[in-house]
Scaffold this motif. Structure first.
Motif, PDB file in Angstrom:
ATOM      1  N   PRO A   1      20.068  77.420 -74.211  1.00  0.00           N
ATOM      2  CA  PRO A   1      19.886  76.025 -73.828  1.00  0.00           C
ATOM      3  C   PRO A   1      21.166  75.236 -74.075  1.00  0.00           C
ATOM      4  CG  PRO A   1      18.755  76.496 -75.888  1.00  0.00           C
ATOM      5  CD  PRO A   1      19.276  77.796 -75.362  1.00  0.00           C
ATOM      6  N   SER A   2      21.493  74.352 -73.158  1.00  0.00           N
ATOM      7  CA  SER A   2      22.769  73.641 -73.280  1.00  0.00           C
ATOM      8  C   SER A   2      22.613  72.129 -73.363  1.00  0.00           C
ATOM      9  CB  SER A   2      23.665  73.972 -72.090  1.00  0.00           C
ATOM     10  OG  SER A   2      23.090  73.477 -70.898  1.00  0.00           O
ATOM     11  N   HIS A   3      21.437  71.587 -73.110  1.00  0.00           N
ATOM     12  CA  HIS A   3      21.216  70.133 -73.123  1.00  0.00           C
ATOM     13  C   HIS A   3      22.227  69.426 -72.235  1.00  0.00           C
ATOM     14  CE1 HIS A   3      18.330  70.489 -76.353  1.00  0.00           C
ATOM     15  NE2 HIS A   3      19.199  71.182 -77.046  1.00  0.00           N
ATOM     16  N   GLY A   4      22.697  70.085 -71.198  1.00  0.00           N
ATOM     17  CA  GLY A   4      23.674  69.488 -70.294  1.00  0.00           C
ATOM     18  C   GLY A   4      25.103  69.528 -70.814  1.00  0.00           C
ATOM     19  N   LEU A   5      25.333  70.173 -71.954  1.00  0.00           N
ATOM     20  CA  LEU A   5      26.673  70.261 -72.527  1.00  0.00           C
ATOM     21  C   LEU A   5      27.430  71.443 -71.940  1.00  0.00           C
ATOM     22  CD1 LEU A   5      25.769  69.752 -76.288  1.00  0.00           C
ATOM     23  CD2 LEU A   5      26.763  68.057 -74.749  1.00  0.00           C
ATOM     24  N   GLU A   6      28.720  71.336 -71.909  1.00  0.00           N
ATOM     25  CA  GLU A   6      29.559  72.455 -71.496  1.00  0.00           C
ATOM     26  C   GLU A   6      29.601  73.474 -72.630  1.00  0.00           C
ATOM     27  OE1 GLU A   6      34.240  73.301 -70.576  1.00  0.00           O
ATOM     28  OE2 GLU A   6      33.462  71.287 -70.267  1.00  0.00           O
ATOM     29  N   MET A   7      29.422  74.740 -72.295  1.00  0.00           N
ATOM     30  CA  MET A   7      29.429  75.812 -73.288  1.00  0.00           C
ATOM     31  C   MET A   7      30.720  76.621 -73.202  1.00  0.00           C
ATOM     32  SD  MET A   7      26.715  75.670 -75.056  1.00  0.00           S
ATOM     33  CE  MET A   7      25.698  74.235 -74.908  1.00  0.00           C
ATOM     34  N   ALA A   8      31.181  77.107 -74.346  1.00  0.00           N
ATOM     35  CA  ALA A   8      32.381  77.940 -74.391  1.00  0.00           C
ATOM     36  C   ALA A   8      32.092  79.296 -73.758  1.00  0.00           C
ATOM     37  CB  ALA A   8      32.835  78.117 -75.833  1.00  0.00           C
ATOM     38  N   SER A   9      33.111  79.876 -73.142  1.00  0.00           N
ATOM     39  CA  SER A   9      32.982  81.171 -72.483  1.00  0.00           C
ATOM     40  C   SER A   9      33.961  82.163 -73.111  1.00  0.00           C
ATOM     41  CB  SER A   9      33.300  81.023 -70.995  1.00  0.00           C
ATOM     42  OG  SER A   9      33.505  82.278 -70.407  1.00  0.00           O
ATOM     43  N   PRO A  10      33.541  83.408 -73.312  1.00  0.00           N
ATOM     44  CA  PRO A  10      34.465  84.408 -73.867  1.00  0.00           C
ATOM     45  C   PRO A  10      35.642  84.691 -72.940  1.00  0.00           C
ATOM     46  CG  PRO A  10      32.417  85.447 -73.200  1.00  0.00           C
ATOM     47  CD  PRO A  10      32.224  83.966 -73.056  1.00  0.00           C
ATOM     48  N   ASP A  11      35.502  84.346 -71.659  1.00  0.00           N
ATOM     49  CA  ASP A  11      36.609  84.531 -70.725  1.00  0.00           C
ATOM     50  C   ASP A  11      37.785  83.617 -71.068  1.00  0.00           C
ATOM     51  OD1 ASP A  11      35.004  86.320 -69.350  1.00  0.00           O
ATOM     52  OD2 ASP A  11      34.318  84.806 -67.916  1.00  0.00           O
ATOM     53  N   ASN A  12      37.503  82.495 -71.707  1.00  0.00           N
ATOM     54  CA  ASN A  12      38.531  81.507 -72.026  1.00  0.00           C
ATOM     55  C   ASN A  12      38.952  81.487 -73.498  1.00  0.00           C
ATOM     56  OD1 ASN A  12      38.250  80.658 -69.347  1.00  0.00           O
ATOM     57  ND2 ASN A  12      36.674  79.191 -69.902  1.00  0.00           N
ATOM     58  N   HIS A  13      38.265  82.266 -74.349  1.00  0.00           N
ATOM     59  CA  HIS A  13      38.524  82.194 -75.786  1.00  0.00           C
ATOM     60  C   HIS A  13      38.505  83.602 -76.393  1.00  0.00           C
ATOM     61  CE1 HIS A  13      37.972  77.893 -75.415  1.00  0.00           C
ATOM     62  NE2 HIS A  13      36.809  78.116 -74.829  1.00  0.00           N
ATOM     63  N   GLU A  14      39.640  84.026 -76.907  1.00  0.00           N
ATOM     64  CA  GLU A  14      39.731  85.381 -77.469  1.00  0.00           C
ATOM     65  C   GLU A  14      38.905  85.553 -78.736  1.00  0.00           C
ATOM     66  OE1 GLU A  14      43.411  86.531 -79.537  1.00  0.00           O
ATOM     67  OE2 GLU A  14      44.120  84.514 -79.105  1.00  0.00           O
ATOM     68  N   TRP A  15      38.565  84.470 -79.409  1.00  0.00           N
ATOM     69  CA  TRP A  15      37.827  84.518 -80.659  1.00  0.00           C
ATOM     70  C   TRP A  15      36.321  84.617 -80.451  1.00  0.00           C
ATOM     71  CZ3 TRP A  15      34.739  80.337 -80.270  1.00  0.00           C
ATOM     72  CH2 TRP A  15      35.221  79.238 -79.547  1.00  0.00           C
ATOM     73  N   LEU A  16      35.863  84.516 -79.205  1.00  0.00           N
ATOM     74  CA  LEU A  16      34.432  84.471 -78.912  1.00  0.00           C
ATOM     75  C   LEU A  16      33.934  85.781 -78.322  1.00  0.00           C
ATOM     76  CD1 LEU A  16      31.840  82.789 -78.770  1.00  0.00           C
ATOM     77  CD2 LEU A  16      32.604  81.942 -76.550  1.00  0.00           C
ATOM     78  N   THR A  17      32.853  86.299 -78.913  1.00  0.00           N
ATOM     79  CA  THR A  17      32.195  87.503 -78.425  1.00  0.00           C
ATOM     80  C   THR A  17      30.736  87.160 -78.152  1.00  0.00           C
ATOM     81  OG1 THR A  17      33.597  88.908 -79.802  1.00  0.00           O
ATOM     82  CG2 THR A  17      31.552  89.879 -79.007  1.00  0.00           C
ATOM     83  N   THR A  18      30.209  87.615 -77.040  1.00  0.00           N
ATOM     84  CA  THR A  18      28.792  87.385 -76.763  1.00  0.00           C
ATOM     85  C   THR A  18      28.020  88.687 -76.903  1.00  0.00           C
ATOM     86  OG1 THR A  18      29.107  87.709 -74.388  1.00  0.00           O
ATOM     87  CG2 THR A  18      29.209  85.449 -75.203  1.00  0.00           C
ATOM     88  N   VAL A  19      26.787  88.545 -77.340  1.00  0.00           N
ATOM     89  CA  VAL A  19      25.867  89.681 -77.444  1.00  0.00           C
ATOM     90  C   VAL A  19      24.536  89.248 -76.853  1.00  0.00           C
ATOM     91  CG1 VAL A  19      26.961  90.673 -79.488  1.00  0.00           C
ATOM     92  CG2 VAL A  19      25.117  89.036 -79.769  1.00  0.00           C
ATOM     93  N   PRO A  20      23.725  90.187 -76.399  1.00  0.00           N
ATOM     94  CA  PRO A  20      22.426  89.813 -75.836  1.00  0.00           C
ATOM     95  C   PRO A  20      21.495  89.251 -76.909  1.00  0.00           C
ATOM     96  CG  PRO A  20      22.998  92.078 -75.271  1.00  0.00           C
ATOM     97  CD  PRO A  20      23.993  91.613 -76.275  1.00  0.00           C
ATOM     98  N   PHE A  21      20.903  88.126 -76.650  1.00  0.00           N
ATOM     99  CA  PHE A  21      19.855  87.545 -77.480  1.00  0.00           C
ATOM    100  C   PHE A  21      18.612  87.497 -76.616  1.00  0.00           C
ATOM    101  CE2 PHE A  21      22.241  84.556 -80.647  1.00  0.00           C
ATOM    102  CZ  PHE A  21      23.144  85.545 -80.940  1.00  0.00           C
ATOM    103  N   ARG A  22      17.468  87.696 -77.214  1.00  0.00           N
ATOM    104  CA  ARG A  22      16.211  87.513 -76.493  1.00  0.00           C
ATOM    105  C   ARG A  22      15.667  86.135 -76.839  1.00  0.00           C
ATOM    106  NH1 ARG A  22      13.327  92.911 -78.031  1.00  0.00           N
ATOM    107  NH2 ARG A  22      12.232  91.376 -79.235  1.00  0.00           N
ATOM    108  N   ARG A  23      15.273  85.403 -75.837  1.00  0.00           N
ATOM    109  CA  ARG A  23      14.751  84.046 -76.018  1.00  0.00           C
ATOM    110  C   ARG A  23      13.242  84.032 -75.805  1.00  0.00           C
ATOM    111  NH1 ARG A  23      18.698  80.387 -77.709  1.00  0.00           N
ATOM    112  NH2 ARG A  23      20.667  81.244 -77.061  1.00  0.00           N
ATOM    113  N   SER A  24      12.580  83.166 -76.527  1.00  0.00           N
ATOM    114  CA  SER A  24      11.150  82.959 -76.360  1.00  0.00           C
ATOM    115  C   SER A  24      10.888  82.302 -75.007  1.00  0.00           C
ATOM    116  CB  SER A  24      10.639  82.063 -77.489  1.00  0.00           C
ATOM    117  OG  SER A  24       9.365  81.567 -77.191  1.00  0.00           O
ATOM    118  N   ARG A  25       9.843  82.715 -74.336  1.00  0.00           N
ATOM    119  CA  ARG A  25       9.493  82.089 -73.056  1.00  0.00           C
ATOM    120  C   ARG A  25       8.969  80.675 -73.251  1.00  0.00           C
ATOM    121  NH1 ARG A  25       6.697  87.390 -70.794  1.00  0.00           N
ATOM    122  NH2 ARG A  25       8.580  88.438 -70.121  1.00  0.00           N
ATOM    123  N   THR A  26       8.344  80.427 -74.402  1.00  0.00           N
ATOM    124  CA  THR A  26       7.756  79.113 -74.651  1.00  0.00           C
ATOM    125  C   THR A  26       8.693  78.171 -75.390  1.00  0.00           C
ATOM    126  OG1 THR A  26       6.748  79.913 -76.702  1.00  0.00           O
ATOM    127  CG2 THR A  26       5.421  80.041 -74.688  1.00  0.00           C
TER     128      THR A  26
END
Length: 129
Positions: free
Chosen positions: A37-62
């Protein structure tokens, strides 16, 4: 081996400078969800930041703020000397660290409790006890 890893559900744009400085000065890295969820905010991307790594998270449907992540995967992927984890009761890694500990030193960080909003969710009220 990474000195420290900060684990968060998402990285909003207003935290990017802080994490860039922690990486530049101390070699710290950040692990977060691929999406969230982003609340309309811009989120950082690992493509633009060497310090950022993403991993899969599972989110609740509700409840999109409730997230589950593999603690083992985070540790194996980053091999940190220490962890700093976003403290929210809606994040499985928090429960894993609180109940079972960690193979490396860890700390929680939080923005604090919103006193005006209080505990409005049933889950929050049960925790408040």
């Amino acid at each position: 081996m990474v000195k420290a890893v900060i684990v968060q559900r998402v990285v909003p744009h207003y935290r990017v400078h802080l994490f860039e400085e922690l990486h530049r000065r101390l070699g710290w890295r950040v692990v977060c969800s691929e999406v969230g969820p982003s609340h309309g905010l811009e989120m950082a991307s690992p493509d633009n930041h060497e310090w950022l790594t993403t991993v899969p998270f599972r989110r609740s449907r509700t409840n999109p703020y409730r997230a589950r992540a593999s603690f083992k995967s985070i540790i194996c992927q980053t091999r940190p000397e220490a962890l700093v984890c976003e403290f929210t009761l809606q994040f499985s890694v928090v429960w894993r660290l609180a109940l079972l500990g960690s193979p490396v030193p860890f700390a929680f960080w939080s923005q604090g409790w919103n006193r005006e909003r209080g505990f409005t969710d049933l889950f929050d009220r049960l925790v408040q006890g």
